[in-house]
Design a protein around this motif. Structure first.
Motif, PDB file in Angstrom:
ATOM      1  N   TYR A 166       0.847  -1.198   0.000  1.00  0.00           N
ATOM      2  CA  TYR A 166       0.000   0.000   0.000  1.00  0.00           C
ATOM      3  C   TYR A 166       0.875   1.237   0.000  1.00  0.00           C
ATOM      4  O   TYR A 166       2.038   1.206   0.376  1.00  0.00           O
ATOM      5  CB  TYR A 166      -0.940   0.005   1.213  1.00  0.00           C
ATOM      6  CG  TYR A 166      -0.230   0.178   2.540  1.00  0.00           C
ATOM      7  CD1 TYR A 166      -0.075   1.442   3.119  1.00  0.00           C
ATOM      8  CD2 TYR A 166       0.301  -0.929   3.220  1.00  0.00           C
ATOM      9  CE1 TYR A 166       0.576   1.605   4.332  1.00  0.00           C
ATOM     10  CE2 TYR A 166       0.962  -0.778   4.429  1.00  0.00           C
ATOM     11  CZ  TYR A 166       1.098   0.486   4.974  1.00  0.00           C
ATOM     12  OH  TYR A 166       1.760   0.647   6.174  1.00  0.00           O
ATOM     13  N   GLU A 167       0.270   2.343  -0.441  1.00  0.00           N
ATOM     14  CA  GLU A 167       0.933   3.639  -0.462  1.00  0.00           C
ATOM     15  C   GLU A 167      -0.018   4.675   0.106  1.00  0.00           C
ATOM     16  O   GLU A 167      -1.191   4.713  -0.266  1.00  0.00           O
ATOM     17  CB  GLU A 167       1.329   4.009  -1.898  1.00  0.00           C
ATOM     18  CG  GLU A 167       1.949   5.385  -2.036  1.00  0.00           C
ATOM     19  CD  GLU A 167       2.168   5.794  -3.486  1.00  0.00           C
ATOM     20  OE1 GLU A 167       2.565   6.960  -3.720  1.00  0.00           O
ATOM     21  OE2 GLU A 167       1.919   4.962  -4.382  1.00  0.00           O
ATOM     22  N   LEU A 168       0.503   5.492   1.017  1.00  0.00           N
ATOM     23  CA  LEU A 168      -0.300   6.559   1.604  1.00  0.00           C
ATOM     24  C   LEU A 168      -0.052   7.850   0.813  1.00  0.00           C
ATOM     25  O   LEU A 168       1.079   8.343   0.755  1.00  0.00           O
ATOM     26  CB  LEU A 168       0.063   6.761   3.072  1.00  0.00           C
ATOM     27  CG  LEU A 168      -0.126   5.532   3.977  1.00  0.00           C
ATOM     28  CD1 LEU A 168       0.336   5.829   5.406  1.00  0.00           C
ATOM     29  CD2 LEU A 168      -1.577   5.076   3.976  1.00  0.00           C
ATOM     30  N   VAL A 169      -1.111   8.364   0.180  1.00  0.00           N
ATOM     31  CA  VAL A 169      -0.999   9.556  -0.658  1.00  0.00           C
ATOM     32  C   VAL A 169      -1.554  10.757   0.110  1.00  0.00           C
ATOM     33  O   VAL A 169      -2.744  10.781   0.443  1.00  0.00           O
ATOM     34  CB  VAL A 169      -1.769   9.375  -1.983  1.00  0.00           C
ATOM     35  CG1 VAL A 169      -1.622  10.620  -2.858  1.00  0.00           C
ATOM     36  CG2 VAL A 169      -1.288   8.127  -2.720  1.00  0.00           C
ATOM     37  N   PRO A 170      -0.727  11.762   0.402  1.00  0.00           N
ATOM     38  CA  PRO A 170      -1.210  12.922   1.165  1.00  0.00           C
ATOM     39  C   PRO A 170      -2.271  13.709   0.395  1.00  0.00           C
ATOM     40  O   PRO A 170      -2.169  13.900  -0.823  1.00  0.00           O
ATOM     41  CB  PRO A 170       0.050  13.767   1.358  1.00  0.00           C
ATOM     42  CG  PRO A 170       1.195  12.834   1.119  1.00  0.00           C
ATOM     43  CD  PRO A 170       0.709  11.860   0.101  1.00  0.00           C
ATOM     44  N   THR A 171      -3.272  14.178   1.104  1.00  0.00           N
ATOM     45  CA  THR A 171      -4.300  15.037   0.515  1.00  0.00           C
ATOM     46  C   THR A 171      -4.821  15.957   1.616  1.00  0.00           C
ATOM     47  O   THR A 171      -4.355  15.904   2.752  1.00  0.00           O
ATOM     48  CB  THR A 171      -5.436  14.194  -0.104  1.00  0.00           C
ATOM     49  OG1 THR A 171      -6.339  15.043  -0.788  1.00  0.00           O
ATOM     50  CG2 THR A 171      -6.200  13.407   0.955  1.00  0.00           C
ATOM     51  N   THR A 172      -5.757  16.825   1.266  1.00  0.00           N
ATOM     52  CA  THR A 172      -6.347  17.742   2.246  1.00  0.00           C
ATOM     53  C   THR A 172      -7.860  17.751   2.079  1.00  0.00           C
ATOM     54  O   THR A 172      -8.388  17.238   1.081  1.00  0.00           O
ATOM     55  CB  THR A 172      -5.820  19.181   2.065  1.00  0.00           C
ATOM     56  OG1 THR A 172      -6.295  19.700   0.814  1.00  0.00           O
ATOM     57  CG2 THR A 172      -4.296  19.219   2.083  1.00  0.00           C
ATOM     58  N   GLY A 173      -8.533  18.370   3.034  1.00  0.00           N
ATOM     59  CA  GLY A 173      -9.980  18.482   2.918  1.00  0.00           C
ATOM     60  C   GLY A 173     -10.397  19.280   1.703  1.00  0.00           C
ATOM     61  O   GLY A 173     -11.466  19.050   1.128  1.00  0.00           O
TER      62      GLY A 173
END
Length: 333
Positions: A166-173
């Motif tokens: 798995y890969e955690l992809v940063p994002t925002t609200g």
């Protein structure tokens, strides 16, 4: 009728129709002047009056004058309308083409089903943003850990088997839905409120999304400097509460709720909770938003806040938090 016919002909015939209307306009004007002259002609004493000229004929002339005046105004209106219409038609067509092109560019790319893509990629990409206890770097290892990281691992294992990656992809609200629509990750893991609008047509991405069953229910409270938290709970921004400044995260149901409750001059927009807390530290706002479990004092102190702190007593929302997948992929959803 001439106006209707004008819309169905080419540019050369349009000019002929306008010329014809101008001729009719001139004829109507002459008839109007003749009727007005006859009506205004003075009576001559001692001269026998023809039977056709008298009160009844004057009445007929008045009617003719009225009809002529109406025709005159109507013809002017039609001519002006045609000239404006013909001059604007090409501009309208150009605007329509430009709008259609913009709409075409806004359409999200067509992406393959996630399970099909995973057969080649072998890595599940999870959209996630910072929330202590849910997804946050460990102070010692600097590796992200928390409830939502574990959710990502569980979905990856279900999709790829025991040898999952798995890969955690940063994002925002603010940008999570746009990134999701563009295929930057496969599933939005971080707690997202399921709303009807987001299900059918989310505004920032222009498309609808599928939501899992809620894995948690939360409620937004106002937290921060106690005197202003009290103002927020009482929905007051006047008098001693006039200085309230609420940090609100753009693209969230928290912001949607707050903008309905407080003037825009009392709202400070941020991109995520980390920025909201930093603004609290810097004095740029005195109230922040958060789920009751997300903004306790221990979390805010962990960011370095040293001022007085309190949590609101009123929950202003009831949020069903769920994972999000793109529409049109029912097998993965």
């Amino acid at each position: 009728q001439n106006l209707i016919e004008a819309y169905a002909v080419d540019d050369n015939e349009q000019a002929e129709i306008i010329d014809e209307l101008q001729e009719k306009l001139g004829s109507a004007k002459l008839e109007l002047e003749a009727a007005r002259s006859q009506l205004a002609a003075p009576a001559i004493e001692g001269v026998p009056v023809d039977d056709k000229i008298g009160p009844s004929n004057n009445k007929s002339n008045r009617n003719l004058l009225m009809i002529g005046f109406i025709l005159f105004l109507g013809t002017i209106g039609v001519a002006v309308g045609l000239s404006i219409s013909f001059s604007k038609r090409s501009d309208t067509d150009e605007i329509s083409v430009a709008v259609d092109a913009a709409d075409a560019e806004a359409v999200a790319p067509v992406l393959p089903p996630v399970l099909e893509a995973l057969q080649e990629r072998k890595v599940l990409r999870c959209g996630i943003y910072d929330r202590r206890g849910f997804s946050f770097p460990n102070d010692e290892t600097n590796e992200r850990e928390g409830f939502e990281v574990d959710l990502c691992k569980a979905v990856a294992a279900a999709a790829l088997g025991s040898n999952f990656s798995y890969e955690l992809v940063p994002t925002t609200g603010a940008n999570r839905f746009e990134k999701h629509a563009n295929g930057e990750f496969d599933v939005l893991i971080s707690g997202t409120t399921h709303t009807f609008d987001r299900d059918v047509h989310e505004s920032s991405s222009g498309m609808g999304f599928s939501f899992s069953s809620p894995y948690l229910y939360g409620g937004m409270t106002y937290n921060g400097v106690p005197e202003f938290v009290k103002c927020a709970d009482e929905l007051s921004a006047v008098g001693v509460c006039a200085g309230i400044l609420i940090c609100s995260i753009l693209g969230t149901t928290w912001y949607d709720t707050t903008k309905e409750l407080f003037p825009s001059s009392n709202i400070v927009l941020t991109k995520d909770q980390g920025e909201s807390i930093q603004n609290l530290i810097d004095g740029k706002c005195n109230v922040i938003q958060g789920e009751q479990y997300e903004a306790p004092e221990v979390v805010v102190r962990g960011f370095g806040y040293e001022g007085p702190y309190g949590q609101g007593k009123t929950s202003f929302t009831k949020d069903p938090l769920a994972m999000v997948t793109r529409d049109g992929d029912p097998e993965f959803a």
